[in-house]
Design a protein around this motif. Structure first.
Motif, PDB file in Angstrom:
ATOM      1  N   ASN A   1       2.308  23.311   2.841  1.00  0.00           N
ATOM      2  CA  ASN A   1       3.163  22.131   2.725  1.00  0.00           C
ATOM      3  C   ASN A   1       2.441  20.822   3.042  1.00  0.00           C
ATOM      4  OD1 ASN A   1       3.067  22.377   5.486  1.00  0.00           O
ATOM      5  ND2 ASN A   1       5.255  22.690   5.773  1.00  0.00           N
ATOM      6  N   ASP A   2       1.140  20.883   3.273  1.00  0.00           N
ATOM      7  CA  ASP A   2       0.315  19.671   3.329  1.00  0.00           C
ATOM      8  C   ASP A   2      -0.108  19.235   1.932  1.00  0.00           C
ATOM      9  OD1 ASP A   2      -1.262  20.977   6.276  1.00  0.00           O
ATOM     10  OD2 ASP A   2       0.253  19.382   6.182  1.00  0.00           O
ATOM     11  N   THR A   3       0.159  20.066   0.947  1.00  0.00           N
ATOM     12  CA  THR A   3      -0.186  19.726  -0.428  1.00  0.00           C
ATOM     13  C   THR A   3       0.534  18.465  -0.864  1.00  0.00           C
ATOM     14  OG1 THR A   3      -0.604  22.033  -1.037  1.00  0.00           O
ATOM     15  CG2 THR A   3      -0.029  20.514  -2.824  1.00  0.00           C
ATOM     16  N   ALA A   4      -0.238  17.485  -1.332  1.00  0.00           N
ATOM     17  CA  ALA A   4       0.319  16.183  -1.711  1.00  0.00           C
ATOM     18  C   ALA A   4      -0.795  15.309  -2.243  1.00  0.00           C
ATOM     19  CB  ALA A   4       0.968  15.503  -0.509  1.00  0.00           C
ATOM     20  N   VAL A   5      -0.412  14.180  -2.802  1.00  0.00           N
ATOM     21  CA  VAL A   5      -1.366  13.117  -3.064  1.00  0.00           C
ATOM     22  C   VAL A   5      -1.418  12.257  -1.807  1.00  0.00           C
ATOM     23  CG1 VAL A   5      -1.965  11.137  -4.493  1.00  0.00           C
ATOM     24  CG2 VAL A   5      -0.889  13.143  -5.526  1.00  0.00           C
ATOM     25  N   TYR A   6      -2.628  12.027  -1.315  1.00  0.00           N
ATOM     26  CA  TYR A   6      -2.813  11.259  -0.090  1.00  0.00           C
ATOM     27  C   TYR A   6      -3.302   9.854  -0.457  1.00  0.00           C
ATOM     28  CZ  TYR A   6      -2.010  15.278   2.859  1.00  0.00           C
ATOM     29  OH  TYR A   6      -1.418  16.343   3.514  1.00  0.00           O
ATOM     30  N   TYR A   7      -2.654   8.864   0.161  1.00  0.00           N
ATOM     31  CA  TYR A   7      -2.953   7.463  -0.124  1.00  0.00           C
ATOM     32  C   TYR A   7      -3.400   6.753   1.148  1.00  0.00           C
ATOM     33  CZ  TYR A   7      -0.206   8.176  -4.387  1.00  0.00           C
ATOM     34  OH  TYR A   7       0.273   8.627  -5.593  1.00  0.00           O
ATOM     35  N   CYS A   8      -4.343   5.865   0.975  1.00  0.00           N
ATOM     36  CA  CYS A   8      -4.804   4.984   2.035  1.00  0.00           C
ATOM     37  C   CYS A   8      -4.154   3.612   1.819  1.00  0.00           C
ATOM     38  CB  CYS A   8      -6.322   4.876   1.951  1.00  0.00           C
ATOM     39  SG  CYS A   8      -7.079   3.756   3.113  1.00  0.00           S
ATOM     40  N   LYS A   9      -3.686   3.018   2.908  1.00  0.00           N
ATOM     41  CA  LYS A   9      -3.089   1.683   2.857  1.00  0.00           C
ATOM     42  C   LYS A   9      -3.716   0.833   3.944  1.00  0.00           C
ATOM     43  CE  LYS A   9       1.403  -0.647   3.405  1.00  0.00           C
ATOM     44  NZ  LYS A   9       2.840  -0.443   3.736  1.00  0.00           N
ATOM     45  N   ALA A  10      -4.062  -0.386   3.577  1.00  0.00           N
ATOM     46  CA  ALA A  10      -4.543  -1.375   4.544  1.00  0.00           C
ATOM     47  C   ALA A  10      -3.475  -2.435   4.664  1.00  0.00           C
ATOM     48  CB  ALA A  10      -5.866  -1.977   4.082  1.00  0.00           C
ATOM     49  N   ALA A  11      -2.987  -2.663   5.876  1.00  0.00           N
ATOM     50  CA  ALA A  11      -1.871  -3.589   6.071  1.00  0.00           C
ATOM     51  C   ALA A  11      -2.187  -4.601   7.160  1.00  0.00           C
ATOM     52  CB  ALA A  11      -0.610  -2.816   6.436  1.00  0.00           C
ATOM     53  N   GLN A  12      -2.004  -5.873   6.813  1.00  0.00           N
ATOM     54  CA  GLN A  12      -2.153  -6.926   7.817  1.00  0.00           C
ATOM     55  C   GLN A  12      -0.777  -7.295   8.384  1.00  0.00           C
ATOM     56  OE1 GLN A  12      -3.738 -10.964   6.732  1.00  0.00           O
ATOM     57  NE2 GLN A  12      -5.382 -10.361   8.129  1.00  0.00           N
ATOM     58  N   ASN A  13       0.211  -7.274   7.536  1.00  0.00           N
ATOM     59  CA  ASN A  13       1.600  -7.493   7.947  1.00  0.00           C
ATOM     60  C   ASN A  13       2.506  -6.907   6.876  1.00  0.00           C
ATOM     61  OD1 ASN A  13       1.815  -9.551   5.863  1.00  0.00           O
ATOM     62  ND2 ASN A  13       0.668 -10.872   7.266  1.00  0.00           N
ATOM     63  N   VAL A  14       3.788  -7.171   6.941  1.00  0.00           N
ATOM     64  CA  VAL A  14       4.716  -6.513   6.006  1.00  0.00           C
ATOM     65  C   VAL A  14       4.582  -7.026   4.582  1.00  0.00           C
ATOM     66  CG1 VAL A  14       6.388  -5.871   7.762  1.00  0.00           C
ATOM     67  CG2 VAL A  14       6.572  -8.108   6.641  1.00  0.00           C
ATOM     68  N   VAL A  15       3.923  -8.156   4.402  1.00  0.00           N
ATOM     69  CA  VAL A  15       3.822  -8.685   3.035  1.00  0.00           C
ATOM     70  C   VAL A  15       2.392  -8.692   2.518  1.00  0.00           C
ATOM     71  CG1 VAL A  15       5.913 -10.052   3.227  1.00  0.00           C
ATOM     72  CG2 VAL A  15       3.708 -11.077   3.853  1.00  0.00           C
TER      73      VAL A  15
ATOM     74  N   PHE B   1      -0.694  -6.319   2.105  1.00  0.00           N
ATOM     75  CA  PHE B   1      -1.208  -4.971   2.212  1.00  0.00           C
ATOM     76  C   PHE B   1      -1.796  -4.548   0.871  1.00  0.00           C
ATOM     77  CE2 PHE B   1       2.337  -3.284  -0.160  1.00  0.00           C
ATOM     78  CZ  PHE B   1       3.403  -4.095   0.191  1.00  0.00           C
ATOM     79  N   TYR B   2      -2.592  -3.500   0.930  1.00  0.00           N
ATOM     80  CA  TYR B   2      -3.241  -2.964  -0.258  1.00  0.00           C
ATOM     81  C   TYR B   2      -3.149  -1.441  -0.216  1.00  0.00           C
ATOM     82  CZ  TYR B   2      -5.366  -7.579   0.214  1.00  0.00           C
ATOM     83  OH  TYR B   2      -5.565  -8.930   0.389  1.00  0.00           O
ATOM     84  N   TRP B   3      -3.054  -0.857  -1.418  1.00  0.00           N
ATOM     85  CA  TRP B   3      -2.996   0.597  -1.562  1.00  0.00           C
ATOM     86  C   TRP B   3      -4.209   1.091  -2.340  1.00  0.00           C
ATOM     87  CZ3 TRP B   3       0.501   3.803   0.639  1.00  0.00           C
ATOM     88  CH2 TRP B   3       1.733   3.282   1.047  1.00  0.00           C
TER      89      TRP B   3
END
Length: 117
Positions: free
Chosen positions: A89-103, A105-107
């Motif tokens: 159940n760890d099977t998934a697409v994994y994404y990295c996100k860089a966030a400075q604040n709520v508005v 961010f980058y994926w």
């Protein structure tokens, strides 16, 4: 040009390990919290782990505590997710996100992890 590029996904047997990498460019990496999410078809993206800008503070979803470790190397503009004792159940697409604040961010584009015998 801002880029977040994940790598390291693949097929692994239950109980195995993988280390995901997230390479960042085009922004001031050490000003951003790094988060790893995962998503399976038909479900919302789930937060797996996060690490503060300095790397001192980390948080994990209950489902991965004790098995996954998030880290970062600000000198190399890299983040990592070490995944041990993987389960189907760890099977998934994994994404990295860089966030400075709520508005602000980058994926990344995501990397597939499949845990199967």
């Amino acid at each position: 040009q801002v880029q977040l590029v994940e790598s390291g996904g693949g097929l692994v047997q239950p109980g195995g390990s993988l280390k995901l990498s997230c390479a960042a460019s085009g922004f001031t990496f050490n000003h951003y919290t790094i988060l790893w999410y995962r998503q399976t078809p038909g479900k919302e993206r789930e937060l797996v782990a996060s690490i503060a800008t300095s790397g001192r503070a980390t948080n994990y979803a209950d489902s991965v505590k004790g098995r996954f470790t998030i880290s970062r190397d600000n000198g190399k503009n890299m983040a990592y997710l070490q995944m041990n004792n993987l389960k189907p159940n760890d099977t998934a697409v994994y994404y990295c996100k860089a966030a400075q604040n709520v508005v602000k961010f980058y994926w990344g584009q995501g990397t597939q992890v499949t845990v199967s015998s």
